[in-house]
Write an enzyme that holds these catalytic residues in place. Structure first.
Site, PDB file in Angstrom:
ATOM      1  N   CYS A 333     -16.743 -28.921-106.718  1.00  0.00           N
ATOM      2  CA  CYS A 333     -18.198 -28.929-106.525  1.00  0.00           C
ATOM      3  C   CYS A 333     -18.839 -27.882-105.913  1.00  0.00           C
ATOM      4  O   CYS A 333     -18.205 -27.211-104.906  1.00  0.00           O
ATOM      5  CB  CYS A 333     -18.711 -30.242-105.774  1.00  0.00           C
ATOM      6  N   TYR A 375     -23.292 -26.337-109.962  1.00  0.00           N
ATOM      7  CA  TYR A 375     -25.025 -25.983-110.224  1.00  0.00           C
ATOM      8  C   TYR A 375     -25.245 -24.629-109.897  1.00  0.00           C
ATOM      9  O   TYR A 375     -24.374 -23.877-109.384  1.00  0.00           O
ATOM     10  CB  TYR A 375     -25.777 -26.908-109.527  1.00  0.00           C
TER      11      TYR A 375
HETATM   12  P1  FAD Z   1     -36.281 -23.416-107.841  1.00  0.00           P
HETATM   13  O1  FAD Z   1     -37.519 -22.862-107.367  1.00  0.00           O
HETATM   14  O2  FAD Z   1     -36.132 -24.348-108.966  1.00  0.00           O
HETATM   15  O3  FAD Z   1     -35.643 -21.877-108.257  1.00  0.00           O
HETATM   16  C1  FAD Z   1     -34.518 -22.002-109.278  1.00  0.00           C
HETATM   17  C2  FAD Z   1     -34.639 -20.816-110.313  1.00  0.00           C
HETATM   18  O4  FAD Z   1     -34.886 -19.547-109.516  1.00  0.00           O
HETATM   19  C3  FAD Z   1     -33.454 -20.739-111.231  1.00  0.00           C
HETATM   20  O5  FAD Z   1     -33.745 -21.788-112.322  1.00  0.00           O
HETATM   21  C4  FAD Z   1     -33.502 -19.369-111.647  1.00  0.00           C
HETATM   22  O6  FAD Z   1     -34.546 -19.259-112.807  1.00  0.00           O
HETATM   23  C5  FAD Z   1     -34.124 -18.591-110.632  1.00  0.00           C
HETATM   24  N1  FAD Z   1     -33.270 -17.737-109.782  1.00  0.00           N
HETATM   25  C6  FAD Z   1     -32.279 -18.443-108.898  1.00  0.00           C
HETATM   26  N2  FAD Z   1     -31.542 -17.437-108.382  1.00  0.00           N
HETATM   27  C7  FAD Z   1     -31.871 -16.501-108.891  1.00  0.00           C
HETATM   28  C8  FAD Z   1     -31.782 -14.805-108.564  1.00  0.00           C
HETATM   29  N3  FAD Z   1     -30.544 -14.726-107.776  1.00  0.00           N
HETATM   30  N4  FAD Z   1     -32.194 -14.017-109.485  1.00  0.00           N
HETATM   31  C9  FAD Z   1     -33.216 -14.485-110.097  1.00  0.00           C
HETATM   32  N5  FAD Z   1     -33.866 -15.757-110.292  1.00  0.00           N
HETATM   33  C10 FAD Z   1     -32.924 -16.597-109.616  1.00  0.00           C
HETATM   34  N6  FAD Z   1     -28.198 -27.619-103.886  1.00  0.00           N
HETATM   35  C11 FAD Z   1     -28.176 -28.030-102.770  1.00  0.00           C
HETATM   36  O7  FAD Z   1     -28.495 -27.129-101.913  1.00  0.00           O
HETATM   37  N7  FAD Z   1     -27.039 -29.127-102.152  1.00  0.00           N
HETATM   38  C12 FAD Z   1     -26.609 -29.853-103.022  1.00  0.00           C
HETATM   39  O8  FAD Z   1     -26.074 -30.884-102.579  1.00  0.00           O
HETATM   40  C13 FAD Z   1     -27.111 -29.750-104.528  1.00  0.00           C
HETATM   41  N8  FAD Z   1     -26.356 -30.591-105.185  1.00  0.00           N
HETATM   42  C14 FAD Z   1     -26.845 -30.674-106.691  1.00  0.00           C
HETATM   43  C15 FAD Z   1     -26.173 -31.480-107.388  1.00  0.00           C
HETATM   44  C16 FAD Z   1     -26.586 -31.411-108.716  1.00  0.00           C
HETATM   45  C17 FAD Z   1     -25.808 -32.285-109.755  1.00  0.00           C
HETATM   46  C18 FAD Z   1     -27.264 -30.539-109.428  1.00  0.00           C
HETATM   47  C19 FAD Z   1     -27.375 -30.278-110.737  1.00  0.00           C
HETATM   48  C20 FAD Z   1     -27.812 -29.616-108.728  1.00  0.00           C
HETATM   49  C21 FAD Z   1     -27.478 -29.571-107.191  1.00  0.00           C
HETATM   50  N9  FAD Z   1     -28.110 -28.607-106.280  1.00  0.00           N
HETATM   51  C22 FAD Z   1     -28.006 -28.663-105.024  1.00  0.00           C
HETATM   52  C23 FAD Z   1     -29.056 -27.815-106.814  1.00  0.00           C
HETATM   53  C24 FAD Z   1     -30.738 -27.933-106.541  1.00  0.00           C
HETATM   54  O9  FAD Z   1     -30.726 -29.205-107.323  1.00  0.00           O
HETATM   55  C25 FAD Z   1     -31.580 -27.056-106.833  1.00  0.00           C
HETATM   56  O10 FAD Z   1     -31.050 -26.463-108.135  1.00  0.00           O
HETATM   57  C26 FAD Z   1     -31.575 -25.853-105.718  1.00  0.00           C
HETATM   58  O11 FAD Z   1     -31.999 -26.404-104.493  1.00  0.00           O
HETATM   59  C27 FAD Z   1     -32.698 -24.825-106.220  1.00  0.00           C
HETATM   60  O12 FAD Z   1     -33.859 -25.540-106.444  1.00  0.00           O
HETATM   61  P2  FAD Z   1     -35.404 -24.893-105.956  1.00  0.00           P
HETATM   62  O13 FAD Z   1     -36.387 -25.696-106.277  1.00  0.00           O
HETATM   63  O14 FAD Z   1     -35.296 -24.451-104.418  1.00  0.00           O
HETATM   64  O15 FAD Z   1     -35.207 -23.608-106.602  1.00  0.00           O
END
Ligand code: FAD
Ligand code: A2P
Length: 375
Positions: A333, A375
């Site tokens: 994970c 993820y």
């Molecule tokens: P968003 O605002 O949605 O931004 C993400 C987007 O930014 C990406 O899709 C990509 O397009 C872009 N991006 C990301 N990195 C970069 C980069 N370096 N350069 C350019 N673009 C980029 N997260 C945890 O913290 N803890 C957990 O326990 C956890 N468990 C999860 C379990 C599962 C089954 C899954 C699928 C995901 C898990 N995640 C976990 C991840 C979580 O779901 C989110 O994806 C994460 O927190 C990011 O979401 P956000 O809304 O902050 O980012």
């Protein structure tokens, strides 16, 4: 006096009455006959439904006894049927109250990682879950198109009894996503929302979801855990279930196997739940092994950053001795990016034991012993 003509006319006048009576008797009989046929048809259909059910059940029971040990896929599916899923969906999420939200990092750590707990006690239907599942979080606000933000999934870091053991909370371990784009720092929408929320705030929660990362029921199973960063979340729940005193009293699951955690973090200050893990090592030295890969403080044999796959290679022999035991489950994970590295390390480690990882991995997967959530 009746004339003959009158008698004949009178007799003829009775014919419609006789026909009507005859018709009445016929239709009534037909209706009853029809009803009888329908009723016996239904009875037959019911009998048809019941019979195969009985057969199916008895077949499953026989399978339990007769199935070869390696072909456990069907049994695994059957066991998971009672795991709760989608009690709350995005259209009608549960609004949980934040109980606590604190940093898990030490002085000098990189980034932001928080432990967040929500109160579930007012949920109706009750939002229950088991170790290894995830919940959805719907961040407040709207996206660039003026639509509500989509939900993001987070692995549950608590056991079903919750951190306070009262069975009505759920906890998460969340890293704030931050990256640079065109000279600007971009903050992830949901992870920033979660790291910023305060006790008392209401948060839209969906789920639970996921059956990939469930623990086996067997108390003598061996559990190998490969985690990077927040990938520790489900592992924390497993380890609490195995080694946390009050949790053990509640769950009556007397773990007797070996649990081996490989944990990847960039710096020592980024190690998550470290005090708890050290306590488990002291309390259960025979049952718990903890191997760290601290990428920016330790080096692998090639002089590069130390990753968990490097630790896997170092422990190849011991690890594969465990994997050859069919009571061993492996859980992966965290960062999606680690998957090729882990695969490569497992391939090399398997070779050293004369095994072929590309054949072994699908077998482990089919037997429900290889569990991946990245993820
Ligand atoms: P968003 O605002 O949605 O931004 C993400 C987007 O930014 C990406 O899709 C990509 O397009 C872009 N991006 C990301 N990195 C970069 C980069 N370096 N350069 C350019 N673009 C980029 N997260 C945890 O913290 N803890 C957990 O326990 C956890 N468990 C999860 C379990 C599962 C089954 C899954 C699928 C995901 C898990 N995640 C976990 C991840 C979580 O779901 C989110 O994806 C994460 O927190 C990011 O979401 P956000 O809304 O902050 O980012
Ligand atoms: P690094 O960032 O030094 O390259 P966190 O989520 O707290 O950042 O921790 C993730 C850990 O996983 C870090 O130590 C990170 O190392 C490490 N990591 C990054 N990429 C990989 C990879 N491809 N395989 C294994 N570990 C990785």
């Amino acid at each position: 006096m009746y004339s003959q003509a009158k008698v004949i006319a009178g007799g003829l006048a009775h014919i419609p009455v006789v026909i009507a009576v005859f018709y009445f008797i016929l239709t009534t009989f037909n209706k009853r006959a029809l009803k009888f046929v329908e009723a016996s048809k239904t009875k037959k259909t019911e009998a048809k439904v019941v019979e195969p059910k009985k057969i199916a059940v008895s077949k499953a029971e026989t399978a339990k006894i007769e199935a070869p040990k390696t072909d456990t896929t069907k049994l695994v599916k059957k066991k998971h049927a009672d795991v709760p899923v989608n009690i709350y969906r995005p259209k009608t999420p549960y609004e949980g109250t934040v109980i606590e939200n604190y940093s898990l990092l030490k002085e000098g750590a990189i980034g932001r990682v928080n432990h967040i707990t929500f109160d579930l006690k007012d949920s109706d239907p009750f939002l229950n879950y088991v170790e290894g599942q995830s919940i959805g979080i719907m961040p407040a606000g709207e996206d660039a198109n003026g639509k509500p933000h989509k939900l993001r999934l987070y692995s549950i870091a608590s056991t079903r009894h919750g951190d306070d053991f009262n069975g009505n909370t759920v906890s998460l371990c969340v890293r704030q996503l931050q990256y640079e784009k065109d000279g600007q720092t971009i903050n992830g929408v949901c992870s920033t929302y979660l790291c910023d929320i305060k006790p008392g705030d209401k948060v839209k929660i969906t789920g639970p979801v996921g059956k990939e990362m469930l623990l086996p029921d067997e108390e003598d199973a061996n559990i190998v855990m490969l985690a990077t960063g927040t990938g520790i979340a489900p592992m924390r729940a497993y380890l609490r279930r195995m080694f946390e005193a009050t949790e053990k009293e509640k769950n009556k699951w007397n773990f007797k196997g070996k649990a081996w955690l490989f944990m990847g973090a960039p710096k020592s200050a980024n190690l998550l739940y470290e005090e708890d893990l050290q306590r488990y090592l002291t309390d259960y030295p025979e049952n718990f092994k903890y191997t760290k890969a601290i990428s920016r403080e330790q080096q692998n044999t090639k002089g590069g950053r130390m990753y968990i796959q490097d630790r896997v290679l170092e422990s190849a022999n011991e690890l594969f001795n465990m994997i050859e035991d069919e009571k061993t489950h492996i859980y992966l994970c965290g960062l999606k990016g680690m998957e090729p590295g882990i695969d490569e390390a497992m391939t090399k480690a398997a070779e050293e034991k004369g095994l072929n990882w590309s054949e072994l991995r699908p077998q482990l997967k089919k037997a429900g012993r290889w569990h991946v959530e990245t993820y």
